[in-house]
Write a protein that holds these residues in place. Structure first.
Motif, PDB file in Angstrom:
ATOM      1  N   GLY A 185       0.813  -1.211   0.000  1.00  0.00           N
ATOM      2  CA  GLY A 185       0.000   0.000   0.000  1.00  0.00           C
ATOM      3  C   GLY A 185       0.846   1.260   0.000  1.00  0.00           C
ATOM      4  N   GLU A 186       1.899   1.274   0.798  1.00  0.00           N
ATOM      5  CA  GLU A 186       2.784   2.447   0.836  1.00  0.00           C
ATOM      6  C   GLU A 186       3.523   2.620  -0.483  1.00  0.00           C
ATOM      7  OE1 GLU A 186       5.384   2.578   4.234  1.00  0.00           O
ATOM      8  OE2 GLU A 186       3.735   2.253   5.642  1.00  0.00           O
ATOM      9  N   LEU A 187       3.995   1.515  -1.055  1.00  0.00           N
ATOM     10  CA  LEU A 187       4.705   1.590  -2.335  1.00  0.00           C
ATOM     11  C   LEU A 187       3.778   2.039  -3.458  1.00  0.00           C
ATOM     12  CD1 LEU A 187       6.780  -1.689  -1.976  1.00  0.00           C
ATOM     13  CD2 LEU A 187       7.724   0.641  -2.084  1.00  0.00           C
ATOM     14  N   ASP A 188       2.566   1.489  -3.483  1.00  0.00           N
ATOM     15  CA  ASP A 188       1.603   1.874  -4.522  1.00  0.00           C
ATOM     16  C   ASP A 188       1.227   3.347  -4.409  1.00  0.00           C
ATOM     17  OD1 ASP A 188       1.687  -0.726  -5.427  1.00  0.00           O
ATOM     18  OD2 ASP A 188      -0.305  -1.271  -4.684  1.00  0.00           O
ATOM     19  N   GLU A 189       1.141   3.839  -3.186  1.00  0.00           N
ATOM     20  CA  GLU A 189       0.830   5.254  -2.969  1.00  0.00           C
ATOM     21  C   GLU A 189       1.928   6.139  -3.564  1.00  0.00           C
ATOM     22  OE1 GLU A 189       0.854   8.168   0.831  1.00  0.00           O
ATOM     23  OE2 GLU A 189      -0.380   6.370   1.041  1.00  0.00           O
ATOM     24  N   ALA A 190       3.182   5.743  -3.403  1.00  0.00           N
ATOM     25  CA  ALA A 190       4.293   6.522  -3.976  1.00  0.00           C
ATOM     26  C   ALA A 190       4.218   6.502  -5.497  1.00  0.00           C
ATOM     27  CB  ALA A 190       5.635   5.953  -3.505  1.00  0.00           C
ATOM     28  N   ARG A 191       3.934   5.336  -6.079  1.00  0.00           N
ATOM     29  CA  ARG A 191       3.837   5.255  -7.539  1.00  0.00           C
ATOM     30  C   ARG A 191       2.704   6.149  -8.045  1.00  0.00           C
ATOM     31  NH1 ARG A 191       3.941  -0.089  -8.787  1.00  0.00           N
ATOM     32  NH2 ARG A 191       1.804  -0.340  -8.074  1.00  0.00           N
ATOM     33  N   GLU A 192       1.565   6.065  -7.402  1.00  0.00           N
ATOM     34  CA  GLU A 192       0.411   6.852  -7.827  1.00  0.00           C
ATOM     35  C   GLU A 192       0.686   8.357  -7.694  1.00  0.00           C
ATOM     36  OE1 GLU A 192      -2.992   7.997  -9.493  1.00  0.00           O
ATOM     37  OE2 GLU A 192      -2.197   5.963  -9.507  1.00  0.00           O
ATOM     38  N   ARG A 193       1.354   8.738  -6.619  1.00  0.00           N
ATOM     39  CA  ARG A 193       1.635  10.159  -6.381  1.00  0.00           C
ATOM     40  C   ARG A 193       2.502  10.751  -7.486  1.00  0.00           C
ATOM     41  NH1 ARG A 193       5.323  10.979  -1.872  1.00  0.00           N
ATOM     42  NH2 ARG A 193       4.175   9.194  -1.101  1.00  0.00           N
ATOM     43  N   PHE A 194       3.494  10.012  -7.959  1.00  0.00           N
ATOM     44  CA  PHE A 194       4.439  10.580  -8.911  1.00  0.00           C
ATOM     45  C   PHE A 194       4.252  10.113 -10.353  1.00  0.00           C
ATOM     46  CE2 PHE A 194       6.657  10.798  -4.801  1.00  0.00           C
ATOM     47  CZ  PHE A 194       6.825  12.173  -4.739  1.00  0.00           C
ATOM     48  N   LEU A 195       3.674   8.936 -10.557  1.00  0.00           N
ATOM     49  CA  LEU A 195       3.532   8.414 -11.921  1.00  0.00           C
ATOM     50  C   LEU A 195       2.081   8.343 -12.382  1.00  0.00           C
ATOM     51  CD1 LEU A 195       6.102   5.461 -11.883  1.00  0.00           C
ATOM     52  CD2 LEU A 195       6.452   7.827 -12.587  1.00  0.00           C
ATOM     53  N   GLY A 196       1.137   8.504 -11.457  1.00  0.00           N
ATOM     54  CA  GLY A 196      -0.278   8.420 -11.816  1.00  0.00           C
ATOM     55  C   GLY A 196      -0.773   9.710 -12.431  1.00  0.00           C
ATOM     56  N   GLY A 197      -2.049   9.709 -12.746  1.00  0.00           N
ATOM     57  CA  GLY A 197      -2.676  10.934 -13.247  1.00  0.00           C
ATOM     58  C   GLY A 197      -2.328  11.229 -14.685  1.00  0.00           C
ATOM     59  N   ALA A 198      -2.164  12.501 -14.969  1.00  0.00           N
ATOM     60  CA  ALA A 198      -1.954  12.977 -16.337  1.00  0.00           C
ATOM     61  C   ALA A 198      -0.723  12.323 -16.971  1.00  0.00           C
ATOM     62  CB  ALA A 198      -1.796  14.489 -16.336  1.00  0.00           C
ATOM     63  N   ASP A 246      11.748  11.877 -16.523  1.00  0.00           N
ATOM     64  CA  ASP A 246      12.969  11.683 -15.743  1.00  0.00           C
ATOM     65  C   ASP A 246      12.778  12.202 -14.320  1.00  0.00           C
ATOM     66  OD1 ASP A 246      12.855  14.305 -16.788  1.00  0.00           O
ATOM     67  OD2 ASP A 246      15.036  14.522 -16.748  1.00  0.00           O
ATOM     68  N   VAL A 247      12.087  13.327 -14.170  1.00  0.00           N
ATOM     69  CA  VAL A 247      11.812  13.883 -12.843  1.00  0.00           C
ATOM     70  C   VAL A 247      10.832  12.986 -12.088  1.00  0.00           C
ATOM     71  CG1 VAL A 247      10.830  15.856 -11.599  1.00  0.00           C
ATOM     72  CG2 VAL A 247      12.310  16.234 -13.592  1.00  0.00           C
ATOM     73  N   ALA A 248       9.792  12.522 -12.774  1.00  0.00           N
ATOM     74  CA  ALA A 248       8.795  11.655 -12.133  1.00  0.00           C
ATOM     75  C   ALA A 248       9.429  10.350 -11.657  1.00  0.00           C
ATOM     76  CB  ALA A 248       7.640  11.376 -13.094  1.00  0.00           C
ATOM     77  N   VAL A 249      10.291   9.757 -12.474  1.00  0.00           N
ATOM     78  CA  VAL A 249      10.961   8.508 -12.087  1.00  0.00           C
ATOM     79  C   VAL A 249      11.908   8.765 -10.923  1.00  0.00           C
ATOM     80  CG1 VAL A 249      12.594   6.729 -12.858  1.00  0.00           C
ATOM     81  CG2 VAL A 249      10.685   7.405 -14.338  1.00  0.00           C
ATOM     82  N   ARG A 250      12.632   9.863 -10.969  1.00  0.00           N
ATOM     83  CA  ARG A 250      13.551  10.206  -9.871  1.00  0.00           C
ATOM     84  C   ARG A 250      12.769  10.415  -8.571  1.00  0.00           C
ATOM     85  NH1 ARG A 250      18.725  11.594  -9.539  1.00  0.00           N
ATOM     86  NH2 ARG A 250      19.390  12.849  -7.778  1.00  0.00           N
ATOM     87  N   ASP A 251      11.662  11.168  -8.626  1.00  0.00           N
ATOM     88  CA  ASP A 251      10.871  11.428  -7.432  1.00  0.00           C
ATOM     89  C   ASP A 251      10.248  10.145  -6.879  1.00  0.00           C
ATOM     90  OD1 ASP A 251      11.512  14.101  -7.630  1.00  0.00           O
ATOM     91  OD2 ASP A 251       9.573  14.710  -8.455  1.00  0.00           O
ATOM     92  N   THR A 252       9.792   9.286  -7.774  1.00  0.00           N
ATOM     93  CA  THR A 252       9.218   8.005  -7.337  1.00  0.00           C
ATOM     94  C   THR A 252      10.284   7.154  -6.669  1.00  0.00           C
ATOM     95  OG1 THR A 252       7.672   8.067  -9.190  1.00  0.00           O
ATOM     96  CG2 THR A 252       7.948   5.951  -8.084  1.00  0.00           C
ATOM     97  N   THR A 253      11.453   7.094  -7.277  1.00  0.00           N
ATOM     98  CA  THR A 253      12.539   6.294  -6.713  1.00  0.00           C
ATOM     99  C   THR A 253      12.964   6.837  -5.357  1.00  0.00           C
ATOM    100  OG1 THR A 253      13.258   5.791  -8.974  1.00  0.00           O
ATOM    101  CG2 THR A 253      14.801   5.277  -7.187  1.00  0.00           C
ATOM    102  N   LEU A 254      13.033   8.143  -5.228  1.00  0.00           N
ATOM    103  CA  LEU A 254      13.360   8.736  -3.925  1.00  0.00           C
ATOM    104  C   LEU A 254      12.304   8.375  -2.879  1.00  0.00           C
ATOM    105  CD1 LEU A 254      14.705  12.281  -4.865  1.00  0.00           C
ATOM    106  CD2 LEU A 254      15.957  10.453  -3.690  1.00  0.00           C
ATOM    107  N   ALA A 255      11.033   8.415  -3.255  1.00  0.00           N
ATOM    108  CA  ALA A 255       9.961   8.046  -2.320  1.00  0.00           C
ATOM    109  C   ALA A 255      10.100   6.591  -1.894  1.00  0.00           C
ATOM    110  CB  ALA A 255       8.590   8.297  -2.949  1.00  0.00           C
ATOM    111  N   VAL A 256      10.445   5.717  -2.830  1.00  0.00           N
ATOM    112  CA  VAL A 256      10.640   4.303  -2.492  1.00  0.00           C
ATOM    113  C   VAL A 256      11.847   4.147  -1.569  1.00  0.00           C
ATOM    114  CG1 VAL A 256      11.264   2.034  -3.429  1.00  0.00           C
ATOM    115  CG2 VAL A 256       9.463   3.402  -4.534  1.00  0.00           C
ATOM    116  N   LEU A 257      12.924   4.862  -1.829  1.00  0.00           N
ATOM    117  CA  LEU A 257      14.099   4.786  -0.957  1.00  0.00           C
ATOM    118  C   LEU A 257      13.766   5.251   0.459  1.00  0.00           C
ATOM    119  CD1 LEU A 257      16.846   6.063  -3.416  1.00  0.00           C
ATOM    120  CD2 LEU A 257      16.536   3.710  -2.604  1.00  0.00           C
ATOM    121  N   HIS A 258      12.981   6.302   0.588  1.00  0.00           N
ATOM    122  CA  HIS A 258      12.574   6.768   1.922  1.00  0.00           C
ATOM    123  C   HIS A 258      11.669   5.731   2.597  1.00  0.00           C
ATOM    124  CE1 HIS A 258      14.556  10.614   1.794  1.00  0.00           C
ATOM    125  NE2 HIS A 258      14.029  10.862   0.602  1.00  0.00           N
ATOM    126  N   HIS A 259      10.801   5.099   1.819  1.00  0.00           N
ATOM    127  CA  HIS A 259       9.957   4.017   2.350  1.00  0.00           C
ATOM    128  C   HIS A 259      10.841   2.879   2.871  1.00  0.00           C
ATOM    129  CE1 HIS A 259       7.047   0.668   2.307  1.00  0.00           C
ATOM    130  NE2 HIS A 259       7.982   0.035   1.630  1.00  0.00           N
TER     131      HIS A 259
END
Length: 191
Positions: free
Chosen positions: A61-74, A80-93
């Motif tokens: 659930g936490e990992l999916d939330e990070a993916r949705e926050r940065f890669l979901g939507g529009a 490159d920024v979206a992938v970097r931000d998602t990866t950073l969120a996963v690293l913090h998780h």
């Protein structure tokens, strides 16, 4: 999920994370988790069929939330920024649940969280391929997803096991040098 069920799930989530940080998740009992959460065993079974299933659901659930926050939507974005931000969120998780993950990632016998991470990364990569953020260099995009996902699990396992402090930005800089040029984080990526 109604408010009462959500509160129970939050208490069970906190309990399983607390216990899995100090004990092998495979040895946790339903009674132990329910007691720590302050709920009845029957409440546990309303949310999961096993301790390891609950742990996977909480982490997923936490990992999916990070993916949705940065890669979901529009679909239009700087990938490159979206992938970097998602990866950073996963690293913090991963860092916030370090003891839980290390227990599984370091064990040859317990691959449950290794497979959870691989599944998460594969789903993210499939999404990136579908949206055109990653152009598959081969005909089978699942080959790309598995290659990058499993390599990423190995890399984050080494990072997580490293000495503190672990710097997510430094990891990303090193990781960018390892990925192929068609991956959005690569310094050789054709923008």
């Amino acid at each position: 999920m109604d408010a009462r069920a959500r509160r129970s799930f939050e208490r069970l989530s906190a309990a399983v994370l607390e216990l899995a940080a100090v004990k092998n998740p495979e040895t946790l009992s339903v009674a132990e988790i329910a007691r720590t959460a302050g709920v009845h065993r029957s409440t546990f079974y309303e949310h999961s069929d096993s301790p390891s299933g609950l742990l996977r659901a909480v982490l997923r659930g936490e990992l999916d939330e990070a993916r949705e926050r940065f890669l979901g939507g529009a679909h239009e974005r700087a990938w490159d920024v979206a992938v970097r931000d998602t990866t950073l969120a996963v690293l913090h998780h991963l860092e916030s649940h370090r003891d839980v993950y290390l227990r599984s990632l370091a064990s040859a016998a317990d691959a449950s969280l290794r497979s959870l991470l691989s599944e998460h990364f594969r789903a993210s990569i499939r999404l990136l391929v579908e949206r055109g953020a990653v152009r598959s260099p081969v005909a089978d995009p699942e080959l790309v997803a598995r290659f990058v996902a499993d390599g990423t699990v190995g890399a984050v396992s080494v990072w997580l096991a490293g000495e503190a402090p672990r710097d997510p930005e430094a990891f990303l800089d090193d990781f960018a040098l390892l990925v192929p040029p068609w991956w959005p984080l690569s310094p050789d990526h054709p923008d």
